[in-house]
Design an enzyme around this catalytic site. Structure first.
Site, PDB file in Angstrom:
ATOM      1  N   ASP A  92      29.866  37.526  77.468  1.00 27.25           N
ATOM      2  CA  ASP A  92      30.839  36.799  76.662  1.00 27.25           C
ATOM      3  C   ASP A  92      30.100  35.633  76.009  1.00 27.25           C
ATOM      4  O   ASP A  92      29.251  34.999  76.627  1.00 27.25           O
ATOM      5  CB  ASP A  92      31.949  36.292  77.581  1.00 27.25           C
ATOM      6  CG  ASP A  92      33.059  35.574  76.851  1.00 27.25           C
ATOM      7  OD1 ASP A  92      32.882  35.237  75.677  1.00 27.25           O
ATOM      8  OD2 ASP A  92      34.109  35.341  77.475  1.00 27.25           O
ATOM      9  N   SER A  93      30.432  35.344  74.766  1.00 28.09           N
ATOM     10  CA  SER A  93      29.674  34.344  74.003  1.00 28.09           C
ATOM     11  C   SER A  93      29.921  32.915  74.445  1.00 28.09           C
ATOM     12  O   SER A  93      29.198  32.003  74.057  1.00 28.09           O
ATOM     13  CB  SER A  93      30.018  34.451  72.516  1.00 28.09           C
ATOM     14  OG  SER A  93      31.347  34.010  72.291  1.00 28.09           O
ATOM     15  N   GLY A  94      30.962  32.684  75.229  1.00 21.67           N
ATOM     16  CA  GLY A  94      31.338  31.320  75.588  1.00 21.67           C
ATOM     17  C   GLY A  94      32.504  30.800  74.785  1.00 21.67           C
ATOM     18  O   GLY A  94      33.003  29.704  75.042  1.00 21.67           O
ATOM     19  N   GLY A  95      32.976  31.568  73.815  1.00 17.94           N
ATOM     20  CA  GLY A  95      34.102  31.140  72.995  1.00 17.94           C
ATOM     21  C   GLY A  95      35.355  30.875  73.805  1.00 17.94           C
ATOM     22  O   GLY A  95      36.079  29.911  73.566  1.00 17.94           O
ATOM     23  N   TYR A  96      35.607  31.723  74.805  1.00 16.85           N
ATOM     24  CA  TYR A  96      36.800  31.526  75.632  1.00 16.85           C
ATOM     25  C   TYR A  96      36.668  30.273  76.491  1.00 16.85           C
ATOM     26  O   TYR A  96      37.637  29.535  76.692  1.00 16.85           O
ATOM     27  CB  TYR A  96      37.055  32.743  76.523  1.00 16.85           C
ATOM     28  CG  TYR A  96      38.299  32.603  77.366  1.00 16.85           C
ATOM     29  CD1 TYR A  96      39.555  32.864  76.817  1.00 16.85           C
ATOM     30  CD2 TYR A  96      38.229  32.165  78.685  1.00 16.85           C
ATOM     31  CE1 TYR A  96      40.707  32.715  77.573  1.00 16.85           C
ATOM     32  CE2 TYR A  96      39.375  32.005  79.449  1.00 16.85           C
ATOM     33  CZ  TYR A  96      40.611  32.286  78.889  1.00 16.85           C
ATOM     34  OH  TYR A  96      41.755  32.131  79.644  1.00 16.85           O
ATOM     35  N   ASP A 147      32.989  32.980  68.624  1.00 20.62           N
ATOM     36  CA  ASP A 147      34.275  32.888  67.939  1.00 20.62           C
ATOM     37  C   ASP A 147      35.068  31.722  68.509  1.00 20.62           C
ATOM     38  O   ASP A 147      34.688  31.131  69.517  1.00 20.62           O
ATOM     39  CB  ASP A 147      35.076  34.190  68.122  1.00 20.62           C
ATOM     40  CG  ASP A 147      35.440  34.442  69.585  1.00 20.62           C
ATOM     41  OD1 ASP A 147      34.678  33.987  70.479  1.00 20.62           O
ATOM     42  OD2 ASP A 147      36.468  35.074  69.854  1.00 20.62           O
ATOM     43  N   GLN A 195      40.160  38.139  65.536  1.00 23.50           N
ATOM     44  CA  GLN A 195      41.050  37.046  65.922  1.00 23.50           C
ATOM     45  C   GLN A 195      42.284  37.069  65.001  1.00 23.50           C
ATOM     46  O   GLN A 195      42.520  38.034  64.313  1.00 23.50           O
ATOM     47  CB  GLN A 195      40.305  35.717  65.872  1.00 23.50           C
ATOM     48  CG  GLN A 195      39.286  35.521  66.991  1.00 23.50           C
ATOM     49  CD  GLN A 195      39.907  35.353  68.371  1.00 23.50           C
ATOM     50  OE1 GLN A 195      41.125  35.207  68.525  1.00 23.50           O
ATOM     51  NE2 GLN A 195      39.061  35.375  69.395  1.00 23.50           N
ATOM     52  N   GLY A 222      41.512  36.801  71.771  1.00 20.80           N
ATOM     53  CA  GLY A 222      42.645  35.926  71.516  1.00 20.80           C
ATOM     54  C   GLY A 222      43.984  36.475  71.932  1.00 20.80           C
ATOM     55  O   GLY A 222      45.026  35.909  71.587  1.00 20.80           O
ATOM     56  N   ASP A 272      38.073  44.008  80.463  1.00 17.81           N
ATOM     57  CA  ASP A 272      37.573  43.147  81.537  1.00 17.81           C
ATOM     58  C   ASP A 272      38.669  42.182  81.904  1.00 17.81           C
ATOM     59  O   ASP A 272      39.543  41.866  81.086  1.00 17.81           O
ATOM     60  CB  ASP A 272      36.336  42.358  81.087  1.00 17.81           C
ATOM     61  CG  ASP A 272      36.718  41.138  80.261  1.00 17.81           C
ATOM     62  OD1 ASP A 272      36.701  40.018  80.798  1.00 17.81           O
ATOM     63  OD2 ASP A 272      37.070  41.307  79.072  1.00 17.81           O
ATOM     64  N   HIS A 341      38.083  46.175  97.366  1.00 20.17           N
ATOM     65  CA  HIS A 341      39.206  47.110  97.248  1.00 20.17           C
ATOM     66  C   HIS A 341      39.843  47.062  95.865  1.00 20.17           C
ATOM     67  O   HIS A 341      40.056  48.096  95.228  1.00 20.17           O
ATOM     68  CB  HIS A 341      40.286  46.835  98.293  1.00 20.17           C
ATOM     69  CG  HIS A 341      41.555  47.548  97.987  1.00 20.17           C
ATOM     70  ND1 HIS A 341      41.747  48.877  98.278  1.00 20.17           N
ATOM     71  CD2 HIS A 341      42.666  47.145  97.315  1.00 20.17           C
ATOM     72  CE1 HIS A 341      42.934  49.251  97.816  1.00 20.17           C
ATOM     73  NE2 HIS A 341      43.502  48.215  97.231  1.00 20.17           N
TER      74      HIS A 341
END
Length: 377
Positions: A92-96, A147, A195, A222, A272, A341
């Site tokens: 993940d690019s770090g945008g979140y 993003d 987005q 998003g 994910d 599990h």
């Protein structure tokens, strides 16, 4: 990276395929366990491969950049060598994470994002260019474009401006990515991100722009940030209908078992979510018969397996009563068993969906299995 479409379900838009990478083949639809800081929490790599049967895992640019840092990552030979995972990795690019830092003084502008480390308060800057470089250094097989993930709710004007900036950032990401070389002897590929918040016309515009970039795969971001599920499904379908059929589609951060099945039916290939491991640590167990709150008194003397119908080592070896005892006692093994599990369950879910798509009866199976999945036991 190469994507091959194998089968399409006649009753829905679900599809089965496979993605070929230098670290192995990924069969789709697929769920990717989240390993934010270089580890899927409480799970050994051997368990990921042999018990859970994970085919690809995630790392996170923001967290790995801050700790252990790029120097250690490079000296180790990349994340694969550092954590011992020899199958594909997506970062993940770090945008979140930037989105989640709202209220901590982070500043977003045309150049990029200035933010403070959650570890020591140090000030850092992410730009489309250095995020490509960071992900090259981490060594992921699949690299995400930088993003801005807009919050929910979000007014139309902000959503439009944010989307347009994300598109400009993508152009810069592509230029930087294409002008640099893969690291550590394996190929790397870049996925753009659609987005547009909850606005259909923005989502259409963004999906068309992302499709025009002609990368090897595409992502939808998003969503699953607080909006109603019906809106997520509507927009996912709109976007999937626009994104190229011959490339994998990745819906970021989704979700519950029902979310995943519904979005497979809409044409999504990759998922994910932290839910299976986060909820496991809190005592929520997903099973083939329904959802179990293992902390409840009713499981105190239930010596049946956690999920006899699932298979897998921990699900059939340990009893509900024993797992409840561990969780109530705050024993670390409880979190480990529950995490393994739940991830085994999620991989079973997508693998079975794949089988049903190939057989041509996915939709009827989905209707039946959802009746059980949503039950609270």
């Amino acid at each position: 990276m190469k994507f091959t479409l194998q089968a399409e379900d006649p009753g829905s838009k679900a599809r089965a395929g496979f993605i070929e990478t230098d670290h192995g083949v990924i069969q789709t639809p697929i769920f990717m366990p989240v390993g934010t800081a270089g580890t899927v929490k409480a799970v050994h790599q051997r368990e990921l491969k042999e018990d859970i049967k994970a085919q690809i895992i995630l790392g996170n640019t923001y967290h790995l950049y801050l700790r252990p840092g790029l120097d250690i990552m490079e000296r180790a030979g990349g994340l694969h060598a550092f954590n011992g995972w020899d199958r594909p990795i997506l970062t993940d690019s770090g945008g979140y994470q930037v989105y989640s830092l709202a209220g901590t003084g982070r500043k977003i502008n045309e150049e990029g994002v200035v933010f403070k480390s959650h570890i020591d308060g140090g000030v850092h800057t992410f730009t489309p260019e250095n995020v490509m470089d960071i992900q090259r250094t981490i060594g992921a097989d699949i690299i995400m474009a930088f993003d801005e993930c807009t919050p929910y709710p979000c007014d139309f004007t902000y959503a439009r401006k944010s989307m347009e900036m994300t598109h400009r950032w993508l152009t810069r990401c592509c230029a930087r990515f294409d002008s640099t070389q893969p690291r550590y002897g394996h190929s790397q590929t870049l996925f753009p991100i659609v987005q547009g918040s909850v606005y259909k016309d923005l989502r259409v515009q963004s999906a068309e722009f992302i499709a025009s970039c002609e990368r090897e795969g595409n992502a939808i971001g998003g969503l699953s940030v607080g909006e109603p599920a019906e809106i997520m499904y509507e927009l996912t379908e709109v976007v999937c209908d626009i994104l190229p059929k011959d490339k994998p589609r990745y819906l970021m951060g989704v979700g519950t078992p029902s979310n995943i099945l519904e979005c497979i039916a809409l044409g999504v290939d990759m998922f994910d979510c932290v839910m299976p491991t986060r909820n496991a640590r809190n005592g929520m167990i997903f099973t083939t018969e329904g959802i179990v709150n293992i902390r409840n008194e009713k499981w105190k003397d239930d010596f049946s397996p956690i999920d006899a119908g699932l298979g897998g080592y921990v699900s059939t070896f340990y009893s509900k009563a024993y797992l409840r005892h561990l969780v109530k006692s705050n024993e670390m093994l409880g979190a480990q068993i529950a995490s393994v599990h739940n991830l085994t369950f999620y991989l079973w879910l997508v693998n079975t969906a794949r089988e049903k798509i190939i057989e041509g009866n996915f939709l009827s199976w989905k209707r039946e299995v959802e009746k059980k999945l949503n039950q609270r036991l």
